[in-house]
Structures are given as structure tokens and as C-alpha cells.
Design an enzyme around this catalytic site. Structure first.
Site, short mmCIF file in Angstrom:
data_model
loop_
_atom_site.label_atom_id
_atom_site.label_comp_id
_atom_site.label_asym_id
_atom_site.label_seq_id
_atom_site.Cartn_x
_atom_site.Cartn_y
_atom_site.Cartn_z
N LYS A 22 -20.44 26.60 26.42
CA LYS A 22 -19.11 25.94 26.35
C LYS A 22 -18.00 26.15 26.08
O LYS A 22 -17.46 27.36 27.01
CB LYS A 22 -19.07 24.35 25.78
N ASN A 23 -18.36 27.56 25.33
CA ASN A 23 -17.28 27.38 24.34
C ASN A 23 -16.92 29.35 25.49
O ASN A 23 -16.47 29.63 26.08
CB ASN A 23 -17.24 28.65 23.12
N ARG A 97 -8.13 21.17 24.96
CA ARG A 97 -7.96 22.65 23.60
C ARG A 97 -7.82 23.87 24.66
O ARG A 97 -6.78 24.98 24.60
CB ARG A 97 -8.01 22.89 22.79
N ASP A 121 -10.47 18.88 20.07
CA ASP A 121 -11.20 17.94 18.85
C ASP A 121 -10.14 18.49 16.65
O ASP A 121 -8.82 18.69 16.82
CB ASP A 121 -12.69 19.36 18.56
N ASP A 321 -19.87 25.23 14.07
CA ASP A 321 -19.94 24.84 14.48
C ASP A 321 -21.53 23.91 14.25
O ASP A 321 -21.22 23.10 15.02
CB ASP A 321 -19.95 25.53 16.53
N MET A 343 -14.32 27.07 7.68
CA MET A 343 -12.82 27.79 8.71
C MET A 343 -11.95 26.49 9.48
O MET A 343 -10.76 26.44 10.04
CB MET A 343 -14.01 28.64 9.26
#
Length: 437
Positions: A22-23, A97, A121, A321, A343
């Protein structure tokens, strides 16, 4: 709104093929805006966030053709830049985002880029300063309409290469600055750059398009700007966050699973971090094999005997994540674990739902939780819960699949944002999960 109904306590068995990352896909899709030539991308995941970005690209004027499952071609030769200042874009862009990463390519190619304040998120403060400070360093002018929550950067005279030290190793910020700098005049040096495999993939794709980027894989990148880029073909890596999710699922349900084609060389600390919980992970060619953990899994301790602590860090550290997955898997380990989420400050707030299911967790503060594992001496109890974000959602789903009884998860649209057809894929390996309206 749909919900998942999950009958827990069943062992799974079989093979799972991870989706495209996804990223990475969100970055790569924005990069197609940098050239008027055709760009072909394979292994694009069919998930909500990625599909929203593809829709935005189409509305911007990108010619999109689906060639096969997960394979698309993109041609950005007749863009409608007026769309960027439309009410339609303000609505669509603010819901995603990842849409922030269209700014760098447009700024580099056309000298201007706009974006509404993006969503995503609710996991704490996620500032955008790194993106815009990078653009300003390259010579762009920044403006912000507070009433309309709308950002803009413009460089009518073009961008100029420079040296910059990023104040944080932001992944999306690094990606955005790289794409802008690739079309700037002269040399740009970026220190404290993010160096995740997905950033490496973006750099390799841009070099295939004619960019000149050196230092790939390090936190010091040198980019020699070019006047134009051409088309290319690119394949997205398998999603390492999904791979980690399947590792955790196999351990929690005492299942025997094979995760296919995981791109081991790009997994970093992920396998070894799960091994710290006592989980057996075997490498078979480019696959991961998780055997059935009949006797459970026992947490390792540090050499001095102190409590096992697992924390996140920028790459090559452990990805934030997957800390939610580590946390839920630790609830059935033999031993204690401290999870330290450095983070983001709100990502551990879903633990109250696990406590309701019978997990022994002490939430020390917004960043730290101590988990006392059950060692499978008692099962988690089924319950009704709501998914607050993508990663907490998949963690709650794993908990439900291991629990005794039937659980219900609301707001599963959050899970769908990051996991492709997850209910179908889980049923294929024996899970009892139903999607209902």
C-alpha cells in the site's frame, strides 16, 4: 456500514499471497504525474486508499487503463490543473492522506501544486512541515488558506537544487521532496532522508524514467535534476505490513501457514522481531513458513535478563505499523513484553478492547504498554468492537480469530483501506469470517 462477524478458535492452514505494498503504491502512483509518457505499474493492491488515489488521478486528467488484475497503465499528457483548486478536489483529496504526494511531482513539472489538508488514520499528530520546508528549500513559495484548510506551493521561476537536512525522516515527506528535486535545476542533497524499501523503489523507478538519484538505500540522497522524464514499467513490492500481519495471525491461532513470495531481502527486522516473541519463522526460497505452535511461543529475554522491550524506529528500525500486531500476539505469549510506540502518540489506545477480551495489558502512557502473556492457558473472549484505524483494525481481527466465541467488528472500512479482500482470503485458509451490512 459493514461489519465482520468472526467465529474464533479455529486453526488455519494453507498458503497466502501478500498483496502489493500500500505505502509504495501511493508513492509510485503519484510519480506517474512526472512525465507525459505512459507508465505501466504491476501488483497494485485493490484497496480503498489506493483506489481513491487512482480516482483522483483520473479526475486530474490522467488517462488510466486497467490491463489485468493489479496492472494499470497511466498517461499524464493532458492534465486539468484547474481541478486542483476545485471544490471536488478539496473533498476528495482531504479524505486521503496519501494525496499529499501529488504536490511534489506537480511542483517539479508545472511549477505549482495544491492540496487540501489531508485525512487518514487518527493516530496522533502527523505534521506536514517536512514536505513544505523541503519545497521551500528548493525555491517554492508556500501559502495556506486557513479558512478553507488548503495548502499551495508555487515556483513560477522553477526549482533550484540545494542541500537540506530534514528535521525528521518522514517517508512521505522524503518521497515528495525527491519527486520535486528530480525536476529541479542543479543538484539536490537530502540528508536524514527516509530509506524504507518503498523509498528505494520510488528512486529506482524514477531512475528508470531518466532521473539521476544516488545513495539509494541510505539516508543521504543526491539528486541531479533533469529537464524531462520518460515512461517506464514498474512492479510494486509485496506488502511487508501484511506479511507481518499473517505471521502474527499464524502464531495467535496456532496455525500452519505459508506466506508466498515475500521478498525476504526487503523485510528488514520483521522476521527477527517476531522471533523475539518465540515464533518460529522458516525461510523456504522466497517464502515464509510458519509451523503450528502446538506448545505456544515463549518470549526471549535480553542477555542481562531484563524485560523484553520492542519499539519502533525509522528504517532500518522496526516499522511502527507492526507494533499493534506485536502487541496482540504478545497477549498469548509465555512471558512479558513492553511495547514502546515512539513515533505516534495515540496508536496504543485500542488496547482497552483487548483488555475487554481478557488480555492482561497495562497501558503505562500514550506510548508504552506492558503485556503479560497468557501462554494460551486461557483464551481471549469474543466481544463487539470498533476498528479505530487500519493497523489496530487488523490487530483486533487477529484477536477475534483466536478468541473463544463469535466477535463483531464495526467500521471495517478502516481495515479495507489497507487489506485487499481480507475476508475472502482468510476464508480460503479456513477462517470463519462473514461480512455483513
Amino acid at each position: 456500514m459493514s461489519v465482520f462477524q468472526i467465529e474464533g478458535g479455529h486453526k488455519l492452514k494453507g498458503e497466502i499471497i501478500p498483496q502489493g505494498a500500500k505505502n509504495e503504491a501511493l508513492q509510485i502512483l503519484c510519480a506517474v504525474l512526472m512525465t507525459p509518457d505512459k507508465v505501466t505499474i504491476s501488483n497494485i493492491p485493490d484497496i480503498r486508499d489506493v483506489n481513491k488515489l487512482i480516482e483522483i488521478l483520473g479526475n486530474l486528467g490522467v488517462k488510466i487503463q486497467k490491463l489485468s488484475k493489479g496492472k494499470f497503465s497511466f498517461k499524464s499528457d493532458a492534465l486539468n490543473l484547474d481541478y486542483l483548486e476545485s471544490e471536488q478536489f478539496k473533498k476528495e483529496g482531504s479524505a486521503l492522506r496519501g494525496s499529499i504526494m501529488i504536490v511534489g511531482p506537480l511542483l517539479g513539472r508545472f511549477g505549482k501544486g495544491y492540496i487540501p489538508k489531508p485525512g487518514g488514520d487518527k493516530i496522533g499528530r502527523r505534521r506536514l512541515d517536512t514536505h513544505f520546508e523541503g519545497f521551500i528549500n528548493l525555491g517554492a513559495e508556500f501559502r495556506y488558506n486557513k479558512e478553507e484548510r488548503f495548502y499551495g506551493v508555487e515556483a513560477p521561476e522553477g526549482l533550484k537544487g540545494t542541500y537540506m537536512l530534514l528535521d525528521e525522516a518522514s517517508v512521505t515527506g522524503t518521497a515528495n521532496i525527491i519527486m520535486a528535486a528530480a525536476r529541479a535545476e542543479g543538484k539536490t542533497t537530502i540528508y536524514n532522508a527516509a530509506c524504507e524499501p518503498y523509498i528505494q523503489q520510488l528512486c529506482k523507478m524514477l531512475n528508470a524514467m531518466g532521473a539521476k538519484i544516488e545513495g539509494i538505500g541510505s539516508n543521504l540522497l543526491t539528486i541531479e535534476g533533469v529537464s524531462e522524464l520518460h515512461g517506464c514499467e514498474h512492479t510494486v513490492l509485496p506488502d511487508m505490513i501484511e506479511i507481518g500481519s499473517w505471521i502474527g495471525l499464524a502464531a495467535m491461532t496456532k496455525s500452519e501457514l505459508t506466506i508466498k513470495n515475500v521478498s525476504w531481502d526487503n523485510l528488514g527486522l520483521i522476521p527477527d522481531t517476531f522471533r523475539k516473541l518465540g515464533i518460529t519463522i522458516e525461510r523456504v526460497n522466497d517464502d515464509i513458513f510458519i509451523p503450528e505452535h502446538k506448545d505456544g511461543y515463549k518470549v526471549e529475554s535480553f542477555i542481562d535478563g531484563s524485560l523484553m522491550a520492542i519499539s519502533d524506529a525509522p528504517w532500518p528500525g522496526f516499522t511502527p505499523d507492526l507494533l499493534s500486531i506485536i502487541l496482540v500476539v504478545a497477549t498469548q505469549a509465555q512471558g512479558e513484553v513492553m511495547v514502546h510506540q515512539k513515533m505516534f502518540e495515540s496508536r496504543l489506545f485500542f488496547v482497552d478492547k483487548l483488555i475487554d477480551m481478557g488480555a492482561k495489558i497495562i497501558l503505562c502512557d500514550p506510548h508504552r504498554a506492558t503485556i503479560i502473556g497468557h501462554g494460551f492457558k486461557s483464551q481471549l473472549k469474543a466481544t463487539t468492537m470498533t476498528s479505530p484505524d487500519i493497523r489496530a483494525g487488523i490487530s483486533l481481527l487477529i484477536a477475534a480469530l483466536s478468541a473463544k466465541g463469535t466477535s463483531t467488528i464495526h467500521n471495517i472500512e478502516q481495515i479495507d483501506r489497507g487489506y485487499e479482500n481480507i475476508d475472502e482470503r482468510l476464508r480460503a485458509v479456513g477462517a470463519k469470517i462473514i461480512r455483513m451490512d
